[in-house]
Write a protein that holds these residues in place. Structure first.
Motif, PDB file in Angstrom:
ATOM      1  N   PRO B 232      32.411  13.354 -25.823  1.00 21.28           N
ATOM      2  CA  PRO B 232      31.357  13.392 -24.796  1.00 21.28           C
ATOM      3  C   PRO B 232      30.889  12.339 -24.136  1.00 21.28           C
ATOM      4  N   LYS B 320      35.624  16.150 -28.125  1.00 21.42           N
ATOM      5  CA  LYS B 320      36.048  15.975 -26.540  1.00 21.42           C
ATOM      6  C   LYS B 320      36.039  17.500 -26.093  1.00 21.42           C
ATOM      7  N   PHE B 323      32.265  19.414 -26.026  1.00 17.23           N
ATOM      8  CA  PHE B 323      31.076  19.182 -25.634  1.00 17.23           C
ATOM      9  C   PHE B 323      31.076  18.777 -24.304  1.00 17.23           C
ATOM     10  N   PRO B 324      29.985  18.943 -23.567  1.00 16.96           N
ATOM     11  CA  PRO B 324      29.622  18.578 -22.161  1.00 16.96           C
ATOM     12  C   PRO B 324      29.285  17.218 -22.331  1.00 16.96           C
ATOM     13  N   ARG B 325      29.706  16.125 -21.099  1.00 19.76           N
ATOM     14  CA  ARG B 325      29.301  14.777 -20.921  1.00 19.76           C
ATOM     15  C   ARG B 325      28.021  14.764 -20.947  1.00 19.76           C
ATOM     16  N   LEU B 326      27.628  13.589 -21.523  1.00 16.37           N
ATOM     17  CA  LEU B 326      26.162  13.027 -21.375  1.00 16.37           C
ATOM     18  C   LEU B 326      26.024  12.368 -20.078  1.00 16.37           C
ATOM     19  N   ARG B 327      24.583  12.270 -19.702  1.00 13.02           N
ATOM     20  CA  ARG B 327      24.183  11.222 -18.588  1.00 13.02           C
ATOM     21  C   ARG B 327      23.996   9.790 -18.997  1.00 13.02           C
ATOM     22  N   ILE B 328      24.175   9.052 -18.194  1.00 10.55           N
ATOM     23  CA  ILE B 328      24.247   7.536 -18.688  1.00 10.55           C
ATOM     24  C   ILE B 328      22.869   7.334 -19.306  1.00 10.55           C
ATOM     25  N   ASP B 329      21.557   7.666 -18.818  1.00 13.82           N
ATOM     26  CA  ASP B 329      20.030   7.398 -19.351  1.00 13.82           C
ATOM     27  C   ASP B 329      20.302   8.263 -20.520  1.00 13.82           C
ATOM     28  N   GLN B 330      20.845   9.220 -20.680  1.00 14.75           N
ATOM     29  CA  GLN B 330      20.846  10.035 -22.037  1.00 14.75           C
ATOM     30  C   GLN B 330      21.400   9.366 -23.023  1.00 14.75           C
TER      31      GLN B 330
END
Lengths: 377, 360, 152
Positions: B232, B320, B323-330
């Motif tokens: 993710p 992979k 999971f959904p992908r994280l956001r950059i700040d997270q």
């Protein structure tokens, strides 16, 4: 960022430029040929400007030349995921003008198929939503269950997506003998499978981080922007046409209008999941006792609507779909306007997306559940 | 003691070459043999891992995966490779052509350098530095330079965003990878791979190192997945946001290089994890169960190593496809606010355990 | 509010309004100059509170144009259809209602694009579907397109 950075030689603040980027018309998460012009600072969005019209076919102009029976076929091509409901809207408007009452059988079958269409649309949305978040697996789970509905449609009327099953005055054909059996089997199957959707996405920590508090739309803004359907209901805007202006067999069934207060992406997600349960319950109430009778009322080959204005709204999977017909008494309408839910829902996008990251914009767009031909018409 | 030793094989090659040739010629020939072997391994890994990924993804997604090319689609990746080689290599008009062409090679180079230090089996180890772990973490993160160059030179805004994300991500997660490996270095008392493996003869560190080793292993798997830019943590590519991120503009063979490097990087991360935490090629031993340990010794060390690596790779693929992908700040918050502090405390904790001699 | 009361209510703001009931909705036709004030009044008064504009469109008649507003109150649940009559077909102009309902911004752009009705004070009046250099307004009855529209 811009305030603190200074040029070490001159001591003057560094000049910063806004980063301009085109999202679309070819982009995996605009779900069609939508072009968004984004103004960014880093990854933060300052402004979103939707650029429409890449598949504008001027269906409204075409309708002015067509007979009412022909218009049905054009409505499929707008919101192709809710094609049956679009057909139904025009059929109901014409029937309203002709002042004919549909037999109970027609009403019940229309309602069952509407709900099946809604289920299939929500399933597709759920799959695509997962994919937009980077969880590609959900896509195939959604399609697995959708396929069963599409097969029922294929058996019923021969088409899988653009069905044209409704005609002014009833239905094109009677239902297939297997219809009841297969629909019941599907509902039973999907009652088992819908909890899987929750297992895969709903409780996931990353999923909740990505959706909770993202793209908040207040109730006042939802009403002001005319945001309807599950998107509006997630903001607490009670707008379910099935409840407020019941049509077909909706007055005889019991179901809840799913409302939430938060107005964020997670609420929109939950509303749609909950609506799938409601749709299944509606189907179960109707499928056992489809009344006997005619599946269509005899109408003239070329329908002429009396002079006047007719407005009919139905609840599609995306929201309130309206047909506004102005008839001068001829065989085609003088003016026909489709109020498409996607167009109004999209108008709120800039308001919702200001100040979020690019990744959040994708989530917001996905929870608006846009179908581009529905917007462009 | 392990009964299969590749040292006899490598020694026999060395002595037979030394009979007729001068020492420098022997060295050159051995270099060539090793280079050839690694190139074969590289291609083979690519072919097998891509196929495995597709089949495993299919397994998670209720489908069959490739089925048409060869029996069960076995030749699918070979067919894909031929397709990629025959494709037209496109370069955008305003791209910086030199850097654009250079980027895939930097990435390939860094993976090759990292692969060189892998201990595959007993005696099958090309580079055994006394600073092995330091070397591996250093070269495996060189790849990010390739990604940055690719994104910068592509003349594409999406690529640039992808490259910047990748830079932030790899620089951050490099810390966690290094620190989690250090936790075991404290236990093993050496940076050299062969010694770390040798120190695990009585049992793998993940079992002997109490809770801190488990924590370190978890952090290593998370950070390692992030370092390979895989879901993710696949933000630099982020198909639904940036179309294909830093390699949007690449096609044909150059794209294949990125693609291959991603899979081989996954192998490298899994290889380091297997070596440091799971005993590398060391068989599974339990304390003083002599009989059991002897049976385990009969399984060749090559199988042990690749078995462990395959298990870790399967774990990463499982991540992979779930999971959904994280956001950059997270993503950055996860590293700097959670993984890094936990890691630092964990090392202290581990050092304390080692000091008191509490580990097994 | 019942339709009769609503009629009184609209007449008190715009005395020259004309009424008609079609398709279950009450239509009130008002001159285009009075529309904005009436709309604002209906939106903001406590007894009417028409906060939901669910449809906005234009109609091209042989000698005039109308802009049709379908309104609903989410609090009271009553509907009304306002029709603003614009006398000039050559130079149709009307005040925007996008300051009252935000959704009107997009809908008015659509009406401008396809009918050529100019909305005064609109924040961003550009074509929305067609190209910026498109000639003519396709949904007008006198629009000719020899290539794409096949006359029957």
């Amino acid at each position: 960022m811009a305030e603190t950075a200074t040029n070490t030689n001159t001591g003057k603040p560094l000049e910063t430029q806004e980063y301009f980027i085109n999202m679309g018309p070819q982009h995996p998460s605009t779900h069609g040929v939508l072009r968004l012009m984004l103004t960014l600072e880093g990854e933060t969005i300052h402004n979103v400007e939707p650029h429409l019209g890449y598949i504008h076919r001027s269906i409204e102009k075409m309708c002015e030349k067509d007979t009412y029976a022909q218009i049905i076929h054009l409505t499929d091509r707008m919101d192709y995921l809710s094609s049956h409901m679009n057909n139904e809207a025009v059929s109901l408007a014409v029937e309203q003008g002709l002042e004919v009452e549909m037999p109970e059988r027609v009403k019940v079958i229309r309602t069952i198929i509407s709900e099946l269409t809604r289920l299939s649309s929500h399933q597709l949305w759920w799959g695509v939503f997962g994919m937009d978040l980077g969880a590609i697996t959900s896509f195939l789970y959604g399609f697995r269950d959708r396929e069963m509905i599409i097969d029922i449609f294929e058996e019923t009327c021969g088409a899988r997506l653009t069905m044209n099953y409704n005609v002014p005055g009833g239905l094109m054909f009677d239902i297939h003998p297997n219809f009841q059996k297969r629909t019941k089997a599907f509902v039973e199957h999907f009652r088992q499978k819908l909890p899987e959707y929750d297992q895969l996405l709903t409780g996931n920590v990353i999923f909740e981080m990505r959706t909770k508090g993202i793209g908040i739309l207040s109730k006042e803004d939802a009403i002001s922007f005319g945001v309807t359907g599950p998107t509006g209901r997630a903001s607490g805007f009670s707008n379910d046409v099935r409840k407020h202006n019941p049509y077909s067999a909706y007055p005889q069934v019991e179901f809840n209008e799913v409302l939430r207060e938060e107005g964020d992406s997670y609420a929109r997600y939950k509303v749609r999941i909950q609506e799938m349960w409601e749709s299944m319950s509606i189907i179960e109430q109707l499928i056992e006792n489809i009344p006997e009778g005619d599946y269509k009322v005899k109408t003239k080959a070329v329908i002429k609507l009396p002079k006047g204005e007719y407005y009919q709204k139905v609840e599609t999977a995306r929201g309130e779909f309206g047909v506004y017909i102005i008839s001068e008494g001829g065989k085609s309408p003088y003016r026909l306007k489709f109020r498409s839910p996607g167009f109004s829902n999209l108008s709120a996008l800039n308001h919702m997306a200001k100040g979020v990251k690019i990744a959040d914009l994708v989530v917001i767009m996905s929870t608006l559940d846009l179908v581009i031909p529905d917007i462009d018409r | 003691m392990n009964i299969y030793d590749f040292k006899s094989l490598t020694d026999s090659i060395h002595t037979s070459l030394s009979v007729n040739l001068s020492p420098s010629a022997v060295t050159i020939i051995e270099f060539i043999i090793i280079a050839f072997a690694f190139m074969m391994l590289f291609t083979l890994l690519g072919l097998i891992l891509v196929y495995a990924e597709r089949k495993i993804a299919a397994f998670f997604q209720l489908r069959l995966g490739p089925m048409r090319v060869g029996k069960w689609g076995i030749a699918q990746t070979a067919a894909d490779a031929i397709k990629l080689i025959l494709k037209e290599p496109l370069v955008t008009k305003n791209a910086d052509k030199f850097l654009f062409n250079l980027a895939p090679f930097i990435i390939i180079l860094s993976t090759f350098m990292a692969l060189g230090a892998m201990p595959f089996a007993k005696g099958l180890h090309a580079l055994d530095f006394d600073i092995g772990i330091l070397y591996l973490t250093a070269v495996s993160s060189l790849g990010v330079i390739g990604i940055l160059i690719a994104g910068w030179s592509s003349d594409n805004k999406y690529s640039l965003i992808g490259a910047m994300r990748s830079g932030a991500q790899v620089v951050s997660y490099e810390l966690s990878v290094g620190l989690s490996l250090l936790t075991v270095v404290v236990l093993a008392g050496s940076l050299q791979f062969s010694e770390i493996i040798a120190s695990q003869e009585a049992g793998w560190w993940i079992f002997r190192g109490h809770i801190p080793a488990l924590i370190a292993f978890t952090i290593f798997m998370i950070a390692g997945t992030a370092e390979t830019n895989r879901g993710p943590f696949d933000l630099p590519e982020a198909e639904s946001e940036l179309t294909a991120g830093f390699h949007t503009e690449y096609s044909g063979l150059k794209f294949a290089f990125f693609f291959l490097a991603e899979f081989v990087n996954m192998f490298i991360i899994a290889g380091i994890g297997a070596t440091v935490f799971l005993g590398g090629w060391m068989p599974f031993h339990i304390g003083n169960w002599e009989g059991f340990n002897r049976i385990m010794d009969f399984i060749p060390s090559l199988f042990w190593f690749f078995g462990k690596v395959a298990f870790l790779i399967f774990l990463m693929m499982w991540f992979k496809w779930t999971f959904p992908r994280l956001r950059i700040d997270q993503l950055l918050r996860l590293e700097w606010k959670y993984l890094l502090p936990i890691n630092l405390v964990n090392i202290l904790f581990m050092a304390f355990i080692v000091l008191m001699g509490w580990h097994f | 509010m019942e339709q009769e009361q609503l009629k009184e209510r609209i007449l008190s703001v715009v005395p020259e309004a004309e009424f008609e009931i079609t398709g279950g909705y009450m239509n009130a036709t008002v001159p285009s100059a009075k529309l904005h004030d009436l709309a604002k009044n209906l939106r903001e008064s406590e007894d009417t509170l028409f906060d939901y504009l669910f449809c906005l469109t234009g109609v091209d008649w042989p000698d005039h144009m109308t802009v049709v507003y379908h309104l609903k109150s989410t609090t009271h649940g009553h509907n009304v259809v306002l029709k603003a009559k614009i006398d000039s077909r050559e130079n149709p102009e009307i005040d925007t209602v996008s300051d009252i309902w935000q959704t009107a911004e997009f809908h008015e752009r659509e009406v401008f694009d396809l009918f050529g009705i100019i909305f005064r004070n609109h924040p961003d009046l550009r074509r929305i579907f067609l190209d910026d250099d498109w000639v003519g307004y396709p949904l007008r009855k006198d629009y000719v397109d020899k290539v794409n529209i096949i006359e029957l």
